[in-house]
Design a protein around this motif. Structure first.
Motif, PDB file in Angstrom:
ATOM      1  N   GLU A  78      36.972  38.157   4.384  1.00  0.00           N
ATOM      2  CA  GLU A  78      35.912  39.098   4.019  1.00  0.00           C
ATOM      3  C   GLU A  78      34.554  38.403   4.104  1.00  0.00           C
ATOM      4  O   GLU A  78      34.451  37.205   3.858  1.00  0.00           O
ATOM      5  CB  GLU A  78      36.124  39.632   2.594  1.00  0.00           C
ATOM      6  N   GLU A  79      33.522  39.155   4.420  1.00  0.00           N
ATOM      7  CA  GLU A  79      32.172  38.585   4.575  1.00  0.00           C
ATOM      8  C   GLU A  79      31.698  37.832   3.345  1.00  0.00           C
ATOM      9  O   GLU A  79      31.011  36.824   3.462  1.00  0.00           O
ATOM     10  CB  GLU A  79      31.157  39.696   4.891  1.00  0.00           C
ATOM     11  N   ASP A  80      32.052  38.323   2.161  1.00  0.00           N
ATOM     12  CA  ASP A  80      31.561  37.695   0.934  1.00  0.00           C
ATOM     13  C   ASP A  80      32.455  36.542   0.459  1.00  0.00           C
ATOM     14  O   ASP A  80      32.173  35.922  -0.572  1.00  0.00           O
ATOM     15  CB  ASP A  80      31.404  38.745  -0.178  1.00  0.00           C
ATOM     16  N   HIS A  81      33.518  36.234   1.194  1.00  0.00           N
ATOM     17  CA  HIS A  81      34.399  35.114   0.821  1.00  0.00           C
ATOM     18  C   HIS A  81      33.663  33.812   1.112  1.00  0.00           C
ATOM     19  O   HIS A  81      33.163  33.612   2.217  1.00  0.00           O
ATOM     20  CB  HIS A  81      35.706  35.187   1.611  1.00  0.00           C
TER      21      HIS A  81
END
Length: 163
Positions: A65-68
């Motif tokens: 995920e992008e926010d990982h």
């Protein structure tokens, strides 16, 4: 401290390579001897040794995920721990001499230290698990006593490959 003072009888079965000794005389040389035969009890023992290696490297895990946080380019101070096991010891009393693991240190220093692991491993999933598998296969090809490899990215996280 003498083993008997710690509650261990040095003549007890299962204590390999330890024998009662007489007091040394001044100027006398000690003679080293390794026990040759193992009795039935001793043959069931398994010796385990480990050696750690360290390196620093960057990586980026794709497909997250992008926010990982691991999706971003970042780095770790890795610890690689190689475990070797043997039911018997060689003539010198070793499972394997630690110095014989020097080629692994050279590989880590030359190919992994201060590198980008995506490039080194040639894929976009250079996880601690993938590193543990890579180092296990590389080391086991050279030293059949290798039984496991652990890789740490942080002091609190480890991945282990143990077939």
């Amino acid at each position: 401290m003498d083993a008997r003072l710690r509650g261990h009888d040095v003549r007890a079965p299962g204590i390999i390579g330890v024998a009662p000794s007489s007091p040394r005389r001044r100027g006398s040389r000690s003679k080293c001897s390794i026990p040759h035969g193992l009795n039935d009890f001793e043959s069931r023992l398994m010796f385990t040794i480990t050696k750690q290696f360290a390196f620093s490297a960057s990586h980026q895990l794709c497909g997250l995920e992008e926010d990982h946080p691991c999706a971003r380019l970042h780095g770790h101070n890795y610890i690689v721990e190689v475990e070797l096991k043997g039911a018997t010891l060689d003539a010198r009393g070793f499972v394997r001499d630690y110095r014989e693991l020097g080629p692994l240190k050279r590989l880590i220093d030359d190919e992994f230290d201060h590198r980008h692991l995506n490039d080194v491993l040639g894929h976009d999933h250079p996880t601690a698990e993938q590193l543990a598998l890579f180092f296990y296969e590389w080391a086991h090809d050279r030293w059949p006593e290798v039984s496991a490899v652990r890789v740490s990215e942080t002091p609190k996280t480890w991945a282990e490959y143990r077939p």
